[in-house]
Design a protein around this motif. Structure first.
Motif, PDB file in Angstrom:
ATOM      1  N   TYR A  82       0.699  -1.357   0.326  1.00  0.00           N
ATOM      2  CA  TYR A  82      -0.007  -0.073   0.118  1.00  0.00           C
ATOM      3  C   TYR A  82       1.279   0.290   0.067  1.00  0.00           C
ATOM      4  CZ  TYR A  82      -3.942   3.261   1.238  1.00  0.00           C
ATOM      5  OH  TYR A  82      -4.897   4.079   1.365  1.00  0.00           O
ATOM      6  N   ASP A  92      -4.497   0.855  -8.609  1.00  0.00           N
ATOM      7  CA  ASP A  92      -5.715  -0.115  -7.718  1.00  0.00           C
ATOM      8  C   ASP A  92      -5.688  -1.765  -8.127  1.00  0.00           C
ATOM      9  OD1 ASP A  92      -6.061   1.789  -6.262  1.00  0.00           O
ATOM     10  OD2 ASP A  92      -8.234   1.941  -6.695  1.00  0.00           O
ATOM     11  N   THR A  96      -4.227  -4.747  -6.175  1.00  0.00           N
ATOM     12  CA  THR A  96      -4.609  -5.827  -5.809  1.00  0.00           C
ATOM     13  C   THR A  96      -4.056  -7.241  -6.379  1.00  0.00           C
ATOM     14  OG1 THR A  96      -5.602  -5.486  -7.963  1.00  0.00           O
ATOM     15  CG2 THR A  96      -6.998  -4.687  -5.762  1.00  0.00           C
ATOM     16  N   THR A 231     -14.356  -0.340  -4.275  1.00  0.00           N
ATOM     17  CA  THR A 231     -13.791  -0.303  -2.738  1.00  0.00           C
ATOM     18  C   THR A 231     -13.595  -1.584  -1.859  1.00  0.00           C
ATOM     19  OG1 THR A 231     -14.735   1.986  -3.068  1.00  0.00           O
ATOM     20  CG2 THR A 231     -13.604   0.966  -0.428  1.00  0.00           C
ATOM     21  N   GLN A 235     -10.344  -3.173  -0.409  1.00  0.00           N
ATOM     22  CA  GLN A 235     -10.514  -3.748   0.940  1.00  0.00           C
ATOM     23  C   GLN A 235     -10.070  -5.323   1.153  1.00  0.00           C
ATOM     24  OE1 GLN A 235     -13.827  -1.149   2.784  1.00  0.00           O
ATOM     25  NE2 GLN A 235     -12.824   0.336   2.743  1.00  0.00           N
ATOM     26  N   THR A 238      -7.084  -7.538   1.222  1.00  0.00           N
ATOM     27  CA  THR A 238      -5.823  -7.220   2.597  1.00  0.00           C
ATOM     28  C   THR A 238      -6.214  -9.134   2.939  1.00  0.00           C
ATOM     29  OG1 THR A 238      -6.897  -5.855   3.676  1.00  0.00           O
ATOM     30  CG2 THR A 238      -5.768  -4.976   2.662  1.00  0.00           C
ATOM     31  N   GLU A 301     -11.210 -13.601   8.300  1.00  0.00           N
ATOM     32  CA  GLU A 301     -11.048 -12.149   8.885  1.00  0.00           C
ATOM     33  C   GLU A 301     -10.733 -12.340  10.132  1.00  0.00           C
ATOM     34  OE1 GLU A 301     -13.970  -8.282   6.608  1.00  0.00           O
ATOM     35  OE2 GLU A 301     -13.822  -9.340   8.816  1.00  0.00           O
ATOM     36  N   LYS A 308      -9.060  -2.067   9.931  1.00  0.00           N
ATOM     37  CA  LYS A 308     -10.010  -1.167   9.941  1.00  0.00           C
ATOM     38  C   LYS A 308     -11.091  -0.659   9.069  1.00  0.00           C
ATOM     39  CE  LYS A 308      -7.307   3.037  12.100  1.00  0.00           C
ATOM     40  NZ  LYS A 308      -6.932   3.946  11.166  1.00  0.00           N
ATOM     41  N   SER A 309     -10.645  -2.183   7.579  1.00  0.00           N
ATOM     42  CA  SER A 309     -11.548  -2.314   6.527  1.00  0.00           C
ATOM     43  C   SER A 309     -11.973  -3.711   6.828  1.00  0.00           C
ATOM     44  CB  SER A 309     -10.421  -2.751   5.345  1.00  0.00           C
ATOM     45  OG  SER A 309      -9.960  -3.181   5.298  1.00  0.00           O
ATOM     46  N   ASN A 310     -11.449  -3.696   8.109  1.00  0.00           N
ATOM     47  CA  ASN A 310     -12.726  -5.089   8.106  1.00  0.00           C
ATOM     48  C   ASN A 310     -14.119  -5.417   8.609  1.00  0.00           C
ATOM     49  OD1 ASN A 310     -10.437  -6.658   7.839  1.00  0.00           O
ATOM     50  ND2 ASN A 310     -10.206  -7.544  10.290  1.00  0.00           N
ATOM     51  N   LYS A 311     -15.077  -6.352   7.581  1.00  0.00           N
ATOM     52  CA  LYS A 311     -16.384  -6.007   7.674  1.00  0.00           C
ATOM     53  C   LYS A 311     -17.378  -6.311   9.370  1.00  0.00           C
ATOM     54  CE  LYS A 311     -16.046  -4.238   3.594  1.00  0.00           C
ATOM     55  NZ  LYS A 311     -14.648  -4.298   4.165  1.00  0.00           N
TER      56      LYS A 311
END
Length: 395
Positions: A82, A92, A96, A231, A235, A238, A301, A308-311
């Motif tokens: 990143y 991007d 990825t 987006t 995320q 990762t 996860e 921070k991007s975890n759902k």
């Protein structure tokens, strides 16, 4: 090999002369078809890169201290991708692709125990991804950015390492590791990058031809969902989701997730048009299958990185929720095939055009022509041109 002639028949391949020392090109035959005899892209062998969630989690190991150290190094490598993306202004797509190749390397070969060696491998992966996805950067840019990243994350290097010596070390390692990575992957760089595929599946070509007759309310909502889906993929990559599903499944997963979010936050009646996924993807989209993928994603996860991007709880999606936003027929025999799709760009580019597509293009062109005439008549009615002005000579 044979090539199609302009008259529609099939002519035999031209007999090429024996090679000479000056390597001059052979004379071009009238029956030569560049699209057939010289492909735009030479496909490399493809391996199986999709695994079970249980196997991915077991790859971490049962030794807790070693597992924590390994995950810490992996997180640093993802941070490195990143950071270099920002420093070198990479796409991007490249970011990825780097994450996908990194997880493949980790799953098959593991990663070194020291952070410096991990960054050496990551640098080679980043360069490979950059050469695959976009224009390559100068080697000095990679080396300089990598050394700065290490200096920031390992302060002890500043006191005990000469920066010029470190740059030469990383330069040499880059040349060695790039060759090593290509060989270890078996030159299989067909990564099915979801960030790249989503731009192809919903490109302007398909919006003009295949997607022109979608419902108006969906046309207004879909651009927002598509942007959120992009987006989501940046995320989600990762985490090792790329080991869980292929590129097209990844895209469908992101669209379903973003569709559910749109349904919850904006329009409670939102639903994808009938056979939306079946007409666009070479996979079967079912409620049960994708509910299982969301469950596996949530497990990944919980077992890998706390980002921070975890759902988190948003990934608690059951088959009923998936079914509420999709409307797919379950007839397996009617699954879409690239050979039966009249809008398949690869077939059209090769010259194999179906009558259905030609009629469709004629209809679309006539519609655009009629629309242009009507707009022209409206402009003339609003701003009529005086006859005397029209007859003035131009100086």
């Amino acid at each position: 090999m044979s090539a199609k002639s302009s008259s529609g028949g099939v002519s035999s391949s031209p007999i090429l002369p024996k090679p000479t020392n000056n390597a001059s090109p052979p004379p071009v035959s009238s029956g030569f078809n560049a699209r057939t005899l010289w492909p735009d892209l030479i496909e490399t062998p493809e391996n199986q890169w999709v695994f079970e969630c249980k196997d991915i989690i077991e790859k971490i190991g049962s030794n807790e201290p070693l597992a924590l150290e390994m995950k810490r190094n992996m997180e640093k490598c993802l941070m490195y991708f990143y950071t270099l993306k920002k420093k070198l202004n990479l796409f991007d797509h490249t970011y990825t692709a780097s994450c996908i190749l990194f997880y493949r390397y980790w799953f098959v070969y593991g990663i070194p125990t020291t952070i410096t060696e991990c960054i050496h491998i990551s640098q080679g992966i980043l360069v490979t991804a950059c050469k695959t996805m976009e224009n390559n950067r100068p080697i000095e840019a990679y080396v300089k950015g990598t050394c700065e990243f290490l200096m920031q994350n390992i302060p002890a290097l500043k006191s005990r390492t000469n920066i010029d010596k470190l740059k030469w070390e990383f330069r040499d390692k880059l040349v060695t590791n790039e060759k090593k990575i290509l060989c270890l992957f078996g030159f299989d760089l067909n990564i099915s990058n979801p960030k790249e595929l989503i731009e192809e599946v919903f490109s302007g070509y398909y919006r003009f031809n295949r997607d022109h007759n979608l419902p108006e309310n969906f046309k207004k909502a879909f651009p927002k969902i598509l942007q959120e889906s992009r987006t989501f993929m940046v995320q989600a990559v990762t985490q090792p989701v790329s080991l869980l599903c292929d590129g097209y499944t990844f895209i469908a997963l992101s669209l379903i997730y973003c569709g559910l979010e749109y349904k919850k936050l904006v329009d409670k009646d939102f639903k994808y048009p009938k056979n939306f996924f079946k007409d666009r993807f070479p996979i079967q989209v079912t409620s049960d299958n994708f509910a299982n993928i969301f469950t596996d994603y949530k497990l990944l996860e919980e077992n890998f990185f706390n980002l921070k991007s975890n759902k988190g709880v948003k990934l608690q999606i059951d088959s009923g929720m998936v079914h509420s936003v999709i409307d797919e027929t379950s007839d397996v025999e009617n699954e879409i095939s690239q050979f039966s799709d009249p809008f398949n760009y690869e077939l059209i580019r090769s010259g194999e055009v179906e009558e259905e597509f030609l009629n469709h293009i004629e209809t679309r062109v006539n519609d655009l022509l009629e629309k242009a005439k009507q707009e022209s008549m409206k402009r003339k009615a609003k701003d009529p041109i005086k006859a005397s002005d029209a007859k003035k000579q131009k100086i």
